[in-house]
Scaffold this active site. Structure first.
Site: not given
Ligand code: GRF
Length: 195
Positions: A14, A66, A92-94, A108, A110, A137, A142, A146, A175
């Site tokens: 989304s 990874r 995924r953790i980069l 990102n 979060h 946020s 980095t 997060d 968001e």
């Molecule tokens: C969101 O809540 C975002 O903050 C988190 O994962 C969710 C992703 O939702 N990292 P979408 O796939 O963008 O709908």
């Protein structure tokens, strides 16, 4: 010149859709040149294809570790050389190696008020702690999970009787606008030290 975005996601997409629509409607002066999913057959991929965006799948289950996954990701991204790599629900953790290659250009979102609750299950942790507010946020990525510089945040109230689902939805509702605002700051230019 119009800046370019590569959006990385793992599922619903989304945030990807909101950013792509903001670009299409000229709310954001940017162009989405690639959408990458690390999982095949996601709702997010369908949403990207509906918008006629170029998509790629880099399936993490096909890699031994990874590092080899991140190298494949880097190769796919290098083909389009995006100005910004936008993580939108990318689970995924980069590796530090990957983050260094795109230093300062990975962003990102979060779902917490960082530095509170890095990692997973943010809404459950906010509820368990009895917090009165939650939020989201957008930050520069980095190599520490997060923990990069925050570009923008939104605060959302927690109501009595909230569940993780009701709180997650209330945060998600904010968001999309938050991500667009943060990208505007980055694209407009470097008026934020973090970008
Ligand atoms: C969101 O809540 C975002 O903050 C988190 O994962 C969710 C992703 O939702 N990292 P979408 O796939 O963008 O709908």
């Amino acid at each position: 010149m119009t800046q370019t975005l590569a959006i990385l996601m793992s599922g619903r997409g989304s945030n990807m859709a909101a950013i792509a629509d903001a670009c299409a409607n000229a709310v954001l002066d940017a162009r989405v040149t690639l959408v990458i999913s690390n999982r095949p057959n996601t709702a997010g991929l369908s949403a990207a294809r509906q918008r006629a965006l170029q998509t790629a799948v880099v399936d993490h289950t096909l890699f031994d570790d990874r590092q080899s996954f991140d190298r494949a990701l880097h190769k796919t991204l290098s083909a389009v050389q995006p100005d910004w790599i936008v993580l939108a629900g990318f689970m995924r953790i980069l590796t530090a190696e990957f983050v260094d290659l795109w230093h300062g250009r990975i962003i990102n979102i979060h779902p917490s008020l960082l530095p509170k609750y890095p990692g997973l299950n943010t809404h459950a942790r906010a509820l368990a702690a009895g917090d009165s507010k939650a939020g989201a946020s957008v930050h520069i990525v980095t190599s520490e999970l997060d923990a990069g510089p925050v570009i923008a945040q939104v605060h959302v109230p927690i109501h009595p009787g909230d569940t993780t689902e009701s709180l997650a939805q209330r945060v998600l509702d904010q968001e999309h606008a938050l991500y667009i605002k943060a990208l505007q700051l980055c694209i407009k230019g470097l008026d934020k030290p973090a970008c």
